[in-house]
Motif scaffolding. Structure first.
Motif, PDB file in Angstrom:
ATOM      1  N   ALA A 186       0.843  -1.153  -0.043  1.00  0.00           N
ATOM      2  CA  ALA A 186      -0.176  -0.103   0.028  1.00  0.00           C
ATOM      3  C   ALA A 186       0.928   1.437   0.109  1.00  0.00           C
ATOM      4  O   ALA A 186       0.490   2.087  -0.644  1.00  0.00           O
ATOM      5  CB  ALA A 186      -0.822   0.002   1.069  1.00  0.00           C
ATOM      6  N   ALA A 187       2.002   1.237   0.401  1.00  0.00           N
ATOM      7  CA  ALA A 187       2.902   2.366   0.686  1.00  0.00           C
ATOM      8  C   ALA A 187       3.484   2.762  -0.772  1.00  0.00           C
ATOM      9  O   ALA A 187       3.452   4.014  -1.033  1.00  0.00           O
ATOM     10  CB  ALA A 187       4.212   2.103   1.782  1.00  0.00           C
ATOM     11  N   TYR A 188       3.734   1.552  -1.574  1.00  0.00           N
ATOM     12  CA  TYR A 188       4.202   1.880  -2.993  1.00  0.00           C
ATOM     13  C   TYR A 188       2.973   2.292  -3.519  1.00  0.00           C
ATOM     14  O   TYR A 188       3.127   3.200  -4.488  1.00  0.00           O
ATOM     15  CB  TYR A 188       4.858   0.589  -3.413  1.00  0.00           C
ATOM     16  CG  TYR A 188       6.015   0.227  -2.953  1.00  0.00           C
ATOM     17  CD1 TYR A 188       7.272   0.687  -3.593  1.00  0.00           C
ATOM     18  CD2 TYR A 188       6.413  -0.528  -2.006  1.00  0.00           C
ATOM     19  CE1 TYR A 188       8.635   0.340  -3.047  1.00  0.00           C
ATOM     20  CE2 TYR A 188       7.569  -0.895  -1.522  1.00  0.00           C
ATOM     21  CZ  TYR A 188       8.535  -0.458  -1.980  1.00  0.00           C
ATOM     22  OH  TYR A 188      10.023  -0.761  -1.932  1.00  0.00           O
ATOM     23  N   ALA A 189       1.954   1.707  -3.546  1.00  0.00           N
ATOM     24  CA  ALA A 189       0.822   2.031  -4.477  1.00  0.00           C
ATOM     25  C   ALA A 189       0.356   3.687  -4.083  1.00  0.00           C
ATOM     26  O   ALA A 189      -0.193   4.402  -4.985  1.00  0.00           O
ATOM     27  CB  ALA A 189      -0.591   1.327  -4.097  1.00  0.00           C
ATOM     28  N   ALA A 190       0.463   3.972  -2.772  1.00  0.00           N
ATOM     29  CA  ALA A 190       0.245   5.500  -2.357  1.00  0.00           C
ATOM     30  C   ALA A 190       1.257   6.309  -3.111  1.00  0.00           C
ATOM     31  O   ALA A 190       0.713   7.470  -3.425  1.00  0.00           O
ATOM     32  CB  ALA A 190       0.263   5.634  -0.732  1.00  0.00           C
ATOM     33  N   ASN A 191       2.363   5.816  -3.073  1.00  0.00           N
ATOM     34  CA  ASN A 191       3.480   6.738  -3.773  1.00  0.00           C
ATOM     35  C   ASN A 191       3.221   6.730  -5.291  1.00  0.00           C
ATOM     36  O   ASN A 191       3.406   8.128  -5.961  1.00  0.00           O
ATOM     37  CB  ASN A 191       4.902   5.961  -3.474  1.00  0.00           C
ATOM     38  CG  ASN A 191       6.124   7.286  -4.287  1.00  0.00           C
ATOM     39  OD1 ASN A 191       5.689   8.242  -4.012  1.00  0.00           O
ATOM     40  ND2 ASN A 191       6.882   6.533  -4.455  1.00  0.00           N
ATOM     41  N   GLY A 192       2.706   5.807  -5.946  1.00  0.00           N
ATOM     42  CA  GLY A 192       2.415   5.913  -7.310  1.00  0.00           C
ATOM     43  C   GLY A 192       1.062   6.731  -7.617  1.00  0.00           C
ATOM     44  O   GLY A 192       1.129   7.613  -8.581  1.00  0.00           O
ATOM     45  N   LEU A 193       0.134   6.749  -6.640  1.00  0.00           N
ATOM     46  CA  LEU A 193      -1.021   7.809  -6.684  1.00  0.00           C
ATOM     47  C   LEU A 193      -0.575   9.167  -6.688  1.00  0.00           C
ATOM     48  O   LEU A 193      -0.951  10.145  -7.300  1.00  0.00           O
ATOM     49  CB  LEU A 193      -2.037   7.502  -5.826  1.00  0.00           C
ATOM     50  CG  LEU A 193      -2.856   6.324  -5.840  1.00  0.00           C
ATOM     51  CD1 LEU A 193      -3.703   5.955  -4.833  1.00  0.00           C
ATOM     52  CD2 LEU A 193      -3.729   6.442  -7.285  1.00  0.00           C
ATOM     53  N   SER A 194       0.539   9.440  -5.729  1.00  0.00           N
ATOM     54  CA  SER A 194       1.143  10.870  -5.440  1.00  0.00           C
ATOM     55  C   SER A 194       1.724  11.335  -6.857  1.00  0.00           C
ATOM     56  O   SER A 194       1.641  12.401  -7.164  1.00  0.00           O
ATOM     57  CB  SER A 194       2.223  10.849  -4.300  1.00  0.00           C
ATOM     58  OG  SER A 194       3.417  10.173  -4.573  1.00  0.00           O
ATOM     59  N   PHE A 195       2.467  10.393  -7.557  1.00  0.00           N
ATOM     60  CA  PHE A 195       3.027  10.924  -8.947  1.00  0.00           C
ATOM     61  C   PHE A 195       1.951  11.189  -9.770  1.00  0.00           C
ATOM     62  O   PHE A 195       2.316  11.989 -10.508  1.00  0.00           O
ATOM     63  CB  PHE A 195       3.993   9.849  -9.286  1.00  0.00           C
ATOM     64  CG  PHE A 195       5.293   9.544  -8.553  1.00  0.00           C
ATOM     65  CD1 PHE A 195       5.970  10.496  -8.688  1.00  0.00           C
ATOM     66  CD2 PHE A 195       5.715   8.591  -7.985  1.00  0.00           C
ATOM     67  CE1 PHE A 195       7.396  10.389  -7.810  1.00  0.00           C
ATOM     68  CE2 PHE A 195       7.050   8.443  -7.408  1.00  0.00           C
ATOM     69  CZ  PHE A 195       7.674   9.406  -7.362  1.00  0.00           C
ATOM     70  N   LEU A 196       0.974  10.302  -9.960  1.00  0.00           N
ATOM     71  CA  LEU A 196      -0.025  10.541 -10.681  1.00  0.00           C
ATOM     72  C   LEU A 196      -0.742  11.869 -10.454  1.00  0.00           C
ATOM     73  O   LEU A 196      -1.147  12.595 -11.648  1.00  0.00           O
ATOM     74  CB  LEU A 196      -1.161   9.626 -11.113  1.00  0.00           C
ATOM     75  CG  LEU A 196      -0.493   8.074 -11.467  1.00  0.00           C
ATOM     76  CD1 LEU A 196      -1.695   7.128 -11.633  1.00  0.00           C
ATOM     77  CD2 LEU A 196       0.178   8.249 -13.079  1.00  0.00           C
ATOM     78  N   PHE A 197      -0.973  12.402  -9.357  1.00  0.00           N
ATOM     79  CA  PHE A 197      -1.513  13.569  -8.901  1.00  0.00           C
ATOM     80  C   PHE A 197      -0.634  14.722  -9.507  1.00  0.00           C
ATOM     81  O   PHE A 197      -1.312  15.570 -10.014  1.00  0.00           O
ATOM     82  CB  PHE A 197      -1.728  13.828  -7.496  1.00  0.00           C
ATOM     83  CG  PHE A 197      -2.232  14.960  -7.115  1.00  0.00           C
ATOM     84  CD1 PHE A 197      -3.456  15.352  -7.067  1.00  0.00           C
ATOM     85  CD2 PHE A 197      -1.269  15.923  -6.375  1.00  0.00           C
ATOM     86  CE1 PHE A 197      -3.905  16.762  -6.647  1.00  0.00           C
ATOM     87  CE2 PHE A 197      -1.852  17.124  -6.016  1.00  0.00           C
ATOM     88  CZ  PHE A 197      -3.269  17.465  -6.095  1.00  0.00           C
ATOM     89  N   VAL A 198       0.722  14.761  -9.099  1.00  0.00           N
ATOM     90  CA  VAL A 198       1.676  15.717  -9.835  1.00  0.00           C
ATOM     91  C   VAL A 198       1.349  15.888 -11.206  1.00  0.00           C
ATOM     92  O   VAL A 198       1.402  16.778 -12.075  1.00  0.00           O
ATOM     93  CB  VAL A 198       2.973  15.453  -9.410  1.00  0.00           C
ATOM     94  CG1 VAL A 198       3.887  16.417 -10.156  1.00  0.00           C
ATOM     95  CG2 VAL A 198       3.315  15.517  -7.952  1.00  0.00           C
ATOM     96  N   ALA A 199       1.279  14.657 -11.952  1.00  0.00           N
ATOM     97  CA  ALA A 199       1.464  14.542 -13.616  1.00  0.00           C
ATOM     98  C   ALA A 199       0.016  15.356 -13.943  1.00  0.00           C
ATOM     99  O   ALA A 199      -0.089  15.665 -15.159  1.00  0.00           O
ATOM    100  CB  ALA A 199       1.461  13.177 -13.996  1.00  0.00           C
ATOM    101  N   SER A 200      -1.196  15.196 -13.146  1.00  0.00           N
ATOM    102  CA  SER A 200      -2.325  15.501 -13.737  1.00  0.00           C
ATOM    103  C   SER A 200      -2.494  17.032 -13.279  1.00  0.00           C
ATOM    104  O   SER A 200      -3.202  18.030 -14.031  1.00  0.00           O
ATOM    105  CB  SER A 200      -3.563  15.001 -12.739  1.00  0.00           C
ATOM    106  OG  SER A 200      -3.338  15.188 -11.417  1.00  0.00           O
ATOM    107  N   VAL A 201      -1.719  17.591 -12.468  1.00  0.00           N
ATOM    108  CA  VAL A 201      -1.555  19.064 -12.206  1.00  0.00           C
ATOM    109  C   VAL A 201      -0.828  19.856 -13.134  1.00  0.00           C
ATOM    110  O   VAL A 201      -1.162  20.957 -13.458  1.00  0.00           O
ATOM    111  CB  VAL A 201      -1.229  19.221 -10.593  1.00  0.00           C
ATOM    112  CG1 VAL A 201      -0.743  20.831 -10.537  1.00  0.00           C
ATOM    113  CG2 VAL A 201      -2.177  18.819  -9.532  1.00  0.00           C
TER     114      VAL A 201
END
Length: 437
Positions: A186-201
């Protein structure tokens, strides 16, 4: 009847020195939020990553090797990553690199969840992450600078340092909760979501007025690694910055190593005492980031003066007779270091012409990796020879003495100009050792 004289226009308002002035820009506010989310996710992953490697391999050496494998690309190909940043559209480059890092985090999470992660795949993922980071690092750094005017870049860098610290604390705290309830994947998945959030901004960010032409110029410039290396080598202020930062990195700054030995050795403290010292160091770093964000025209001279002052404070810290005295010295040491870092980063990211900044950051990435890999062993050897006190005192004197000698040497050298190629012409740059030095 005579007409009354026209009233004089009101005086222009004084430039703001607020450390938060970069946040006046909407895109910078969004970028700061995105970076906070990304840093929190990254530190969630880093908090559990070493434990995961140790769990898979059962070897501390393998844990260290995985870190070296991820750092190795920065040493070898950072100059190519910086050249790519100068060549490609910056927003697209940053968005794609963030999405790729997110994909790697998701792949790792899936392999952990399915119990398919072995040593070979772990090393491959670490190496690929390191390669992407050679492009992502300079792309994101320079993209953040495009969101504010040049005079507000120190504020943007200072705010970025605060965001980094806040994300680090938040990510470390969330890691334990996430792993405890949801597992390591889950820690790796959360980090993946954080990268996608930056990419979407990123697609919605807008450069500050005056930065659009710079971005266009950067896109026209052909990729040339040799030009970046040659520019760096011919730029006295950048060489001076490299020298100041290098001597400080090798003989100081590694306080988690030197102060740990000092506290638990000569000062007869324990883990709790060193925890207190670490907390004061962190607090000083936050204060320093705020003060550094107030700078408007940082220079190598300012960086050198702060580094020399930090070296002298380090000498006094090495002489501390008690933990209480050490705590008093640690706070200004951390403040000075943080202000110096902010000023140095601002010089590095604004001194080169716009079309060269990616390549300069690429060269800097390779140099910084040498310091980060070579500094701790050199300092460890010095502690073996002179002890913790001797290492702090000798290191501080070397830092202050080297910077002082460099200042005296600079005063004896003639001031020259460095030609900077822009497009199809060469124009003389600012005096190489002028006011910005």
């Amino acid at each position: 009847m005579s007409s009354s004289p026209a009233s004089a226009p009101p005086p222009a308002p004084a430039p703001s020195r607020s450390p938060w002035r970069s946040l006046r820009y909407r895109s910078m506010r969004w970028w700061s939020v995105a970076n906070f989310v990304s840093n929190a996710g990254t530190w969630m992953q880093l908090t559990v990553q070493n434990l995961l490697v140790l769990q898979i391999t059962g070897s501390a050496a393998a844990t260290g090797l995985s870190m070296s494998v991820q750092a190795a690309p920065a040493l070898l190909i950072s100059v190519f990553g910086g050249a790519a940043v100068d060549r490609w559209p910056r927003k697209l480059t940053a968005a794609v690199s963030q999405a790729m890092l997110g994909a790697i985090a998701f792949v790792t999470a899936l392999m952990v969840a399915l119990d398919r992660l072995d040593v070979t795949s772990l090393m491959v993922l670490a190496a690929v992450t390191g390669v992407i980071a050679t492009v992502d690092g300079p792309a994101c750094s320079l993209l953040g600078n495009d969101l504010v005017p040049a005079e507000d870049v120190p504020s943007a860098i200072g705010v970025g340092a605060l965001v980094h610290q806040a994300g680090r604390l938040t990510g470390a705290a969330l890691a334990g909760v996430t792993v405890g309830f949801l597992g390591t994947a889950a820690a790796y998945a959360a980090n993946g979501l954080s990268f996608l959030f930056v990419a979407s901004v990123i697609p919605f960010l807008r450069p500050a007025r005056g930065a659009v032409k710079q971005v266009a110029a950067e896109r026209r410039e052909a990729m040339g690694v040799r030009e970046g290396l040659a520019f760096f080598a011919r730029r006295p202020r950048l060489l001076a910055l490299a020298g100041v930062t290098g001597v400080s990195a090798v003989f100081g700054r590694n306080y988690q190593l030197t102060l740990a030995v000092l506290v638990t050795g000569p000062l007869a403290g324990g883990a709790g005492s060193f925890g207190t010292v670490s907390t004061v160091l962190a607090a000083g770093g936050i204060v320093g980031a705020v003060l550094g964000a107030r700078l408007r025209r940082p220079s190598v001279r300012v960086v050198g003066a702060l580094a020399a002052a930090g070296g002298l404070l380090q000498v006094v810290a090495g002489l501390s007779p008690s933990l209480a005295v050490l705590l008093v010295m640690v706070l200004p040491m951390a403040v000075v270091e943080s202000v110096s870092d902010t000023a140095g980063t601002a010089v590095l990211q604004t001194d080169p012409p716009a079309h060269m900044r990616g390549r300069v950051l690429g060269v800097w990435g390779s140099i910084g990796t040498v310091w980060s890999l070579g500094g701790p062993p050199a300092l460890g050897l010095l502690m073996e020879l002179a002890g913790a006190r001797g290492a702090l005192i000798a290191g501080g004197l070397i830092i202050a003495g080297t910077i002082g000698a460099g200042h005296l040497l600079r005063a004896r050298l003639p001031v020259g100009a460095v030609p900077v190629r822009g497009g199809d012409t060469e124009a003389p740059a600012r005096a190489a050792l002028g006011t910005a030095a």
